[in-house]
Design a protein around this motif. Structure first.
Motif, PDB file in Angstrom:
ATOM      1  N   ASP A  14      12.748 -10.390  47.713  1.00 25.95           N
ATOM      2  CA  ASP A  14      13.731  -9.783  48.624  1.00 25.95           C
ATOM      3  C   ASP A  14      14.020  -8.322  48.296  1.00 25.95           C
ATOM      4  N   ASN A  39       7.577 -19.369  52.536  1.00 31.66           N
ATOM      5  CA  ASN A  39       8.759 -19.175  51.690  1.00 31.66           C
ATOM      6  C   ASN A  39       9.211 -17.711  51.756  1.00 31.66           C
ATOM      7  N   THR A 130      12.571 -23.167  48.652  1.00 32.32           N
ATOM      8  CA  THR A 130      12.852 -22.931  50.071  1.00 32.32           C
ATOM      9  C   THR A 130      12.505 -24.179  50.897  1.00 32.32           C
ATOM     10  N   GLN A 231       7.404 -12.696  47.539  1.00 33.56           N
ATOM     11  CA  GLN A 231       8.283 -13.048  46.412  1.00 33.56           C
ATOM     12  C   GLN A 231       8.342 -11.860  45.433  1.00 33.56           C
ATOM     13  N   THR A 246       8.009 -19.514  41.716  1.00 34.09           N
ATOM     14  CA  THR A 246       7.241 -20.048  42.836  1.00 34.09           C
ATOM     15  C   THR A 246       5.884 -20.505  42.281  1.00 34.09           C
ATOM     16  N   VAL A 280      17.603 -15.615  44.567  1.00 37.50           N
ATOM     17  CA  VAL A 280      18.029 -16.728  45.415  1.00 37.50           C
ATOM     18  C   VAL A 280      17.400 -17.986  44.838  1.00 37.50           C
ATOM     19  N   ARG A 310      20.568 -18.714  52.547  1.00 36.77           N
ATOM     20  CA  ARG A 310      21.440 -18.952  51.384  1.00 36.77           C
ATOM     21  C   ARG A 310      21.989 -17.622  50.842  1.00 36.77           C
TER      22      ARG A 310
HETATM   23  P1  IMP Z   1       9.394 -22.036  46.592  1.00 42.38           P
HETATM   24  O1  IMP Z   1       8.422 -20.936  46.457  1.00 42.38           O
HETATM   25  O2  IMP Z   1       9.893 -22.255  47.995  1.00 42.38           O
HETATM   26  O3  IMP Z   1       8.943 -23.311  45.948  1.00 42.38           O
HETATM   27  O4  IMP Z   1      10.717 -21.630  45.767  1.00 42.38           O
HETATM   28  C1  IMP Z   1      10.698 -21.432  44.359  1.00 42.38           C
HETATM   29  C2  IMP Z   1      11.723 -20.397  43.952  1.00 42.38           C
HETATM   30  O5  IMP Z   1      11.331 -19.124  44.436  1.00 42.38           O
HETATM   31  C3  IMP Z   1      13.122 -20.646  44.525  1.00 42.38           C
HETATM   32  O6  IMP Z   1      14.077 -20.183  43.594  1.00 42.38           O
HETATM   33  C4  IMP Z   1      13.154 -19.771  45.767  1.00 42.38           C
HETATM   34  O7  IMP Z   1      14.459 -19.405  46.129  1.00 42.38           O
HETATM   35  C5  IMP Z   1      12.345 -18.580  45.274  1.00 42.38           C
HETATM   36  N1  IMP Z   1      11.651 -17.898  46.369  1.00 42.38           N
HETATM   37  C6  IMP Z   1      10.570 -18.316  47.041  1.00 42.38           C
HETATM   38  N2  IMP Z   1      10.214 -17.407  47.974  1.00 42.38           N
HETATM   39  C7  IMP Z   1      11.078 -16.403  47.868  1.00 42.38           C
HETATM   40  C8  IMP Z   1      11.205 -15.146  48.542  1.00 42.38           C
HETATM   41  O8  IMP Z   1      10.406 -14.770  49.407  1.00 42.38           O
HETATM   42  N3  IMP Z   1      12.238 -14.354  48.138  1.00 42.38           N
HETATM   43  C9  IMP Z   1      13.095 -14.719  47.141  1.00 42.38           C
HETATM   44  N4  IMP Z   1      13.006 -15.868  46.487  1.00 42.38           N
HETATM   45  C10 IMP Z   1      12.009 -16.710  46.837  1.00 42.38           C
END
Ligand code: IMP
Length: 432
Positions: A14, A39, A130, A231, A246, A280, A310
């Motif tokens: 972000d 995500n 996410t 990310q 992630t 986040v 969130r």
């Molecule tokens: P996942 O990639 O959805 O499995 O999430 C794993 C972790 O990475 C969580 O804490 C999410 O909030 C964070 N995350 C995943 N994608 C993003 C993004 O694009 N921006 C910020 N945080 C992310």
């Protein structure tokens, strides 16, 4: 022969990558995503409209530029279809300038259920995913049981899909749930699955290619390519605050495996960071603020997730974490985002070092969950609105001092400063 430039986030995501890719796209022929999937939430703002992209590269709004979804990216076909429809409704024709790797893996509806089941079974230790199915889809990729975009043309596709779905349901049951324990986008699996299968027809309308050949040939021909990260480096599967990360390599190394290019073909590496930090989801965050300063950053920075909505956790700038990310990525240029969010702060703090086990250190520990006490320094705020400023020299003196200080601490030049979400509010300090 050209090299591929890389643009990626140095914090917990972000950072504002979408805006900068959109601003830099005129300088490039091709923009390519190399990892992550839905995500991500990359926001672009121009002509009074805000666009949030999840899977599609942020160069898509420049009609004459080619955008590539590389092999390292995960595609959720129904989310992809929605993103495409939104662009088509406002006059873009993404079938003309978006190419997709045959080797990109698919996120199945049951990956999303599995994500929910994994998180629910972790209780207090949940990652704060996410819930887009990222972890389970990359797990299948590594386990060699995934489905790829190129597979959608196979006559066995539905049978293979069904087999994988059943294996996911078995895992979900082993965690103490079943396929009806969770919903996807407010729908039960059977309803979502029917739409997901239909959305494969939308995917087939696109140029589905061996993108590694396309990209290497383009470089041979001297074309300019920008690789767009998603990310942030602190969420990298190897070097982030594991297990609160992630499931992909978000760092420069991921560009090689996620697009099929050699390390020797990497050119400039643009590292993007905010003038403060956010995170986040769960996991360690040494400079997190729990006071009114944190709330002020959240409200003024509109720090609410663009994918999940969130509220983001907010904290002061973390120099040891930034230096770590610069080292891992080989950053050549820094870009500083959202500096305007601090316009009203009397004093600005930044973490110079940590105290861990009673010792001062700049090094991030193996166990990021242990006690990490930030040592802060501060500098005076600028207390000034930035509207109308479009030259670096005209920025407030205290802001220029803060920027100079960050350059000195990192040993890297800050070449771009962003003073609002809008495309036009981007100040280039040096030619890039
Ligand atoms: P996942 O990639 O959805 O499995 O999430 C794993 C972790 O990475 C969580 O804490 C999410 O909030 C964070 N995350 C995943 N994608 C993003 C993004 O694009 N921006 C910020 N945080 C992310």
């Amino acid at each position: 022969m050209s090299k591929i430039d890389v643009l990626l986030g140095l914090q917990w995501g972000d950072e504002g990558k979408g805006k900068v890719v959109d601003v830099l796209t005129p300088k490039y022929d091709i923009v390519a995503r190399f990892q992550g999937g839905p995500n991500a939430g990359h926001t672009l703002e121009f002509d009074g409209i805000k666009h949030v992209l999840h899977i599609i590269p942020s160069g898509i709004c420049h009609k004459e530029k080619i955008n590539i979804i590389g092999n390292g990216v995960l595609i959720e076909p129904l989310i992809f279809q929605k993103e495409i429809s939104t662009l088509e409704e406002i006059g873009f024709v993404p079938t003309n300038n978006l190419y997709i790797s045959k080797k990109a893996h698919l996120i199945l509806p049951s990956h999303r259920l599995l994500d929910a089941a994994n998180e629910a079974s972790k209780g207090e230790r949940k990652i704060g995913s996410t819930l887009k199915g990222i972890g389970p889809a990359y797990t299948d990729k590594i386990a060699r049981t995934g489905l790829r975009v190129g597979d959608i043309f196979s006559s066995n596709f539905v049978a293979n899909y069904e087999k994988i779905k059943q294996s996911h349901i078995r895992i979900i049951k082993s965690l103490g749930f079943d396929e009806n324990s969770f919903i996807i986008e407010n729908q039960p699996l059977c309803e979502y699955e029917a739409k997901w299968l239909e959305s494969l027809e939308n995917l087939k309308r696109f140029n589905i290619i061996n993108s590694e050949y396309y990209i290497n040939q383009a470089l041979d021909e001297g074309k300019k390519i920008l690789a767009e990260g998603a990310q942030g480096s602190m969420l990298d599967i190897d070097f982030g605050s594991y297990p609160f990360v992630t499931s992909s390599n978000t760092i420069t190394a991921g560009v090689c495996s996620g697009l099929g290019i050699a390390p020797s073909r990497i050119g400039k590496v643009f590292g993007i960071c905010k003038a403060y930090c956010t995170r986040v989801g769960s996991g360690p965050f040494p400079t997190e603020l729990f006071d009114e300063n944190g709330e002020q950053l959240r409200q003024q920075g509109r720090e609410f997730g663009s994918t999940t909505g969130r509220p983001r956790r907010c904290g002061w700038f973390d120099i040891p974490a930034l230096k770590y990310a610069c080292m891992l990525n080989g950053v050549t240029h820094l870009m500083l985002m959202k500096i305007d969010v601090m316009n009203e702060f009397e004093t600005i703090k930044y973490c110079e070092e940590y105290i861990i086990d009673g010792e001062r250190t700049m090094e991030l520990p193996f166990d990021m969950e242990q006690s990490i006490e930030p040592i802060y320094s501060s500098c005076p705020g600028w207390k000034q609105d930035l509207q109308g400023i479009d030259k670096f020299e005209d920025l407030p003196e205290n802001m220029k001092s803060y920027i100079g200080l960050l350059e000195e601490k990192t040993g890297l030049p800050i070449v771009l400063v962003s003073t609002s979400p809008n495309r036009k509010d981007t100040i280039l300090k040096a030619e890039i």
